[in-house]
Write a protein that holds these residues in place. Structure first.
Motif, PDB file in Angstrom:
ATOM      1  N   TRP A  75       0.483  -1.292  -0.071  1.00  0.00           N
ATOM      2  CA  TRP A  75      -0.045   0.132  -0.002  1.00  0.00           C
ATOM      3  C   TRP A  75       0.875   1.292  -0.083  1.00  0.00           C
ATOM      4  O   TRP A  75       0.612   2.230  -0.978  1.00  0.00           O
ATOM      5  N   GLU A  76       2.006   1.444   0.764  1.00  0.00           N
ATOM      6  CA  GLU A  76       2.968   2.765   0.779  1.00  0.00           C
ATOM      7  C   GLU A  76       3.566   2.621  -0.370  1.00  0.00           C
ATOM      8  O   GLU A  76       3.458   4.049  -0.849  1.00  0.00           O
ATOM      9  N   GLU A  77       3.920   1.707  -1.255  1.00  0.00           N
ATOM     10  CA  GLU A  77       4.633   1.680  -2.316  1.00  0.00           C
ATOM     11  C   GLU A  77       3.741   2.197  -3.419  1.00  0.00           C
ATOM     12  O   GLU A  77       3.861   2.990  -4.189  1.00  0.00           O
ATOM     13  N   ALA A  78       2.311   1.788  -3.257  1.00  0.00           N
ATOM     14  CA  ALA A  78       1.259   2.323  -4.215  1.00  0.00           C
ATOM     15  C   ALA A  78       0.813   3.615  -4.214  1.00  0.00           C
ATOM     16  O   ALA A  78       0.954   4.348  -5.323  1.00  0.00           O
ATOM     17  N   ILE A  79       1.104   4.244  -3.001  1.00  0.00           N
ATOM     18  CA  ILE A  79       1.027   5.610  -2.804  1.00  0.00           C
ATOM     19  C   ILE A  79       2.128   6.489  -3.196  1.00  0.00           C
ATOM     20  O   ILE A  79       2.019   7.574  -3.961  1.00  0.00           O
ATOM     21  N   ALA A  80       3.195   5.958  -3.098  1.00  0.00           N
ATOM     22  CA  ALA A  80       4.372   6.639  -3.597  1.00  0.00           C
ATOM     23  C   ALA A  80       4.489   6.713  -5.200  1.00  0.00           C
ATOM     24  O   ALA A  80       4.944   7.563  -5.704  1.00  0.00           O
ATOM     25  N   SER A  81       3.859   5.335  -5.821  1.00  0.00           N
ATOM     26  CA  SER A  81       3.946   5.461  -7.193  1.00  0.00           C
ATOM     27  C   SER A  81       2.849   6.476  -7.588  1.00  0.00           C
ATOM     28  O   SER A  81       3.268   7.175  -8.663  1.00  0.00           O
ATOM     29  N   ASP A  82       1.843   6.462  -7.061  1.00  0.00           N
ATOM     30  CA  ASP A  82       0.920   7.427  -7.418  1.00  0.00           C
ATOM     31  C   ASP A  82       1.294   9.042  -7.519  1.00  0.00           C
ATOM     32  O   ASP A  82       1.264   9.530  -8.299  1.00  0.00           O
ATOM     33  N   GLU A  83       2.207   9.121  -6.189  1.00  0.00           N
ATOM     34  CA  GLU A  83       2.724  10.675  -6.075  1.00  0.00           C
ATOM     35  C   GLU A  83       3.604  11.058  -7.411  1.00  0.00           C
ATOM     36  O   GLU A  83       3.778  11.910  -7.929  1.00  0.00           O
ATOM     37  N   ALA A  84       4.576   9.774  -7.394  1.00  0.00           N
ATOM     38  CA  ALA A  84       5.452  10.166  -8.509  1.00  0.00           C
ATOM     39  C   ALA A  84       4.978  10.365  -9.854  1.00  0.00           C
ATOM     40  O   ALA A  84       5.518  11.117 -10.687  1.00  0.00           O
ATOM     41  N   VAL A  85       4.098   9.154 -10.274  1.00  0.00           N
ATOM     42  CA  VAL A  85       3.606   9.600 -11.537  1.00  0.00           C
ATOM     43  C   VAL A  85       2.489  10.755 -11.928  1.00  0.00           C
ATOM     44  O   VAL A  85       2.662  11.310 -13.005  1.00  0.00           O
ATOM     45  N   THR A  86       1.834  11.039 -10.801  1.00  0.00           N
ATOM     46  CA  THR A  86       1.239  12.345 -10.545  1.00  0.00           C
ATOM     47  C   THR A  86       2.106  13.493 -11.193  1.00  0.00           C
ATOM     48  O   THR A  86       1.998  14.339 -11.854  1.00  0.00           O
ATOM     49  N   ALA A  87       3.360  13.668 -10.373  1.00  0.00           N
ATOM     50  CA  ALA A  87       4.189  14.581 -10.482  1.00  0.00           C
ATOM     51  C   ALA A  87       4.741  14.662 -11.916  1.00  0.00           C
ATOM     52  O   ALA A  87       5.005  15.884 -12.384  1.00  0.00           O
ATOM     53  N   ALA A  88       5.049  13.578 -12.402  1.00  0.00           N
ATOM     54  CA  ALA A  88       5.590  13.450 -13.892  1.00  0.00           C
ATOM     55  C   ALA A  88       4.694  13.970 -14.845  1.00  0.00           C
ATOM     56  O   ALA A  88       5.083  14.761 -15.666  1.00  0.00           O
ATOM     57  N   TRP A  89       3.404  13.572 -14.661  1.00  0.00           N
ATOM     58  CA  TRP A  89       2.407  14.183 -15.582  1.00  0.00           C
ATOM     59  C   TRP A  89       2.201  15.656 -15.770  1.00  0.00           C
ATOM     60  O   TRP A  89       2.299  16.453 -16.612  1.00  0.00           O
ATOM     61  N   ARG A  90       2.436  16.240 -14.476  1.00  0.00           N
ATOM     62  CA  ARG A  90       2.321  17.644 -14.104  1.00  0.00           C
ATOM     63  C   ARG A  90       3.609  18.385 -14.832  1.00  0.00           C
ATOM     64  O   ARG A  90       3.424  19.433 -15.464  1.00  0.00           O
ATOM     65  N   ARG A  91       4.616  17.610 -14.447  1.00  0.00           N
ATOM     66  CA  ARG A  91       6.049  18.252 -14.793  1.00  0.00           C
ATOM     67  C   ARG A  91       6.006  18.232 -16.477  1.00  0.00           C
ATOM     68  O   ARG A  91       6.626  19.243 -16.967  1.00  0.00           O
ATOM     69  N   TYR A  92       5.428  17.521 -17.124  1.00  0.00           N
ATOM     70  CA  TYR A  92       5.260  17.639 -18.489  1.00  0.00           C
ATOM     71  C   TYR A  92       3.997  18.415 -19.183  1.00  0.00           C
ATOM     72  O   TYR A  92       3.849  18.285 -20.392  1.00  0.00           O
ATOM     73  N   GLY A  93       3.473  19.045 -18.299  1.00  0.00           N
ATOM     74  CA  GLY A  93       2.383  20.112 -18.694  1.00  0.00           C
ATOM     75  C   GLY A  93       1.019  19.572 -18.815  1.00  0.00           C
ATOM     76  O   GLY A  93       0.166  20.336 -19.229  1.00  0.00           O
ATOM     77  N   TYR A  94       0.671  18.423 -17.989  1.00  0.00           N
ATOM     78  CA  TYR A  94      -0.579  17.905 -18.198  1.00  0.00           C
ATOM     79  C   TYR A  94      -1.074  18.206 -16.630  1.00  0.00           C
ATOM     80  O   TYR A  94      -0.456  18.793 -15.791  1.00  0.00           O
ATOM     81  N   ASP A  95      -2.432  18.481 -16.817  1.00  0.00           N
ATOM     82  CA  ASP A  95      -3.291  18.516 -15.393  1.00  0.00           C
ATOM     83  C   ASP A  95      -4.238  17.756 -15.126  1.00  0.00           C
ATOM     84  O   ASP A  95      -5.508  17.647 -15.577  1.00  0.00           O
ATOM     85  N   PRO A  96      -3.660  16.463 -14.402  1.00  0.00           N
ATOM     86  CA  PRO A  96      -4.514  15.330 -14.120  1.00  0.00           C
ATOM     87  C   PRO A  96      -5.910  15.680 -13.388  1.00  0.00           C
ATOM     88  O   PRO A  96      -5.725  16.833 -12.445  1.00  0.00           O
ATOM     89  N   ILE A  97      -6.802  15.110 -13.632  1.00  0.00           N
ATOM     90  CA  ILE A  97      -8.364  15.378 -13.167  1.00  0.00           C
ATOM     91  C   ILE A  97      -8.582  14.069 -12.125  1.00  0.00           C
ATOM     92  O   ILE A  97      -8.571  13.137 -12.952  1.00  0.00           O
ATOM     93  N   ASP A  98      -8.514  14.388 -10.900  1.00  0.00           N
ATOM     94  CA  ASP A  98      -9.209  13.192 -10.239  1.00  0.00           C
ATOM     95  C   ASP A  98     -10.340  12.418 -10.415  1.00  0.00           C
ATOM     96  O   ASP A  98     -11.349  13.290 -10.791  1.00  0.00           O
TER      97      ASP A  98
END
Length: 175
Positions: free
Chosen positions: A135-158
């Motif tokens: 579970w903790e790794e799943a949360i860390a993965s979510d945070e990392a991929v969400t940050a990457a999408w934002r860094r490349y100019g996307y605005d993820p919608i939950d």
């Protein structure tokens, strides 16, 4: 585009979208992990696994063309299960550098339309043969991929924490 935490309902939503007549593209990482030697590649050579994911994402991206125009002036979107920035998130959560080639792909090959994020959802999270994160790794993965999408100019919608039919309605309303 779907991104987000492992085990947060992306594949379930993708299957429902396909059943409702939307064009979809599967999660390439899961397909790689299901192949002979796939899990071993992820464990012994995560950089090689990331490059294999990137190549598979590129093939799917090219297979679907722009994925935005049916040639008749009508929108014809494809719902991808993860994309190029997810590879960056995987590398970063693994403590590995992002190569200039991977960075370039994320900057140059752009997805159109909304990016929907399935946030970590404890009530539905389950590990399986390919989803090996706790579970903790799943949360860390979510945070990392969400940050990457934002860094490349996307605005993820939950996506809402809701049954799949409500999530599908939410998705269709955005398209």
């Amino acid at each position: 585009m779907l991104t987000g935490a492992p085990g947060a309902g992306k594949t379930t939503l993708l299957d429902a979208a396909s059943g409702a007549g939307l064009r979809t593209s599967p999660e390439v990482a899961r397909e790689l992990l299901q192949r002979p030697g796939g899990m071993e590649l992820r464990e012994s050579d995560p950089l090689g696994f990331a490059e294999a994911m990137l190549d598979a994402h590129r093939r799917e991206f090219e297979r679907h063309g722009s994925a935005q125009d049916s040639g008749q002036g009508e929108a014809n979107p494809v719902l991808f299960d993860r994309g190029f920035p997810d590879v960056v998130g995987f590398l970063e959560v693994s403590g590995l550098p992002v190569s200039p080639a991977i960075d370039r792909v994320c900057r140059e090959l752009r997805y159109l339309g909304p990016v929907l994020r399935a946030p970590a959802w404890a009530e539905i999270y389950r590990q399986d043969a390919e989803r090996i994160q706790n579970w903790e790794e799943a949360i860390a993965s979510d945070e990392a991929v969400t940050a990457a999408w934002r860094r490349y100019g996307y605005d993820p919608i939950d996506l809402p924490f809701a049954p799949v039919d409500e999530r599908l309605r939410f998705l269709r309303d955005l398209l």
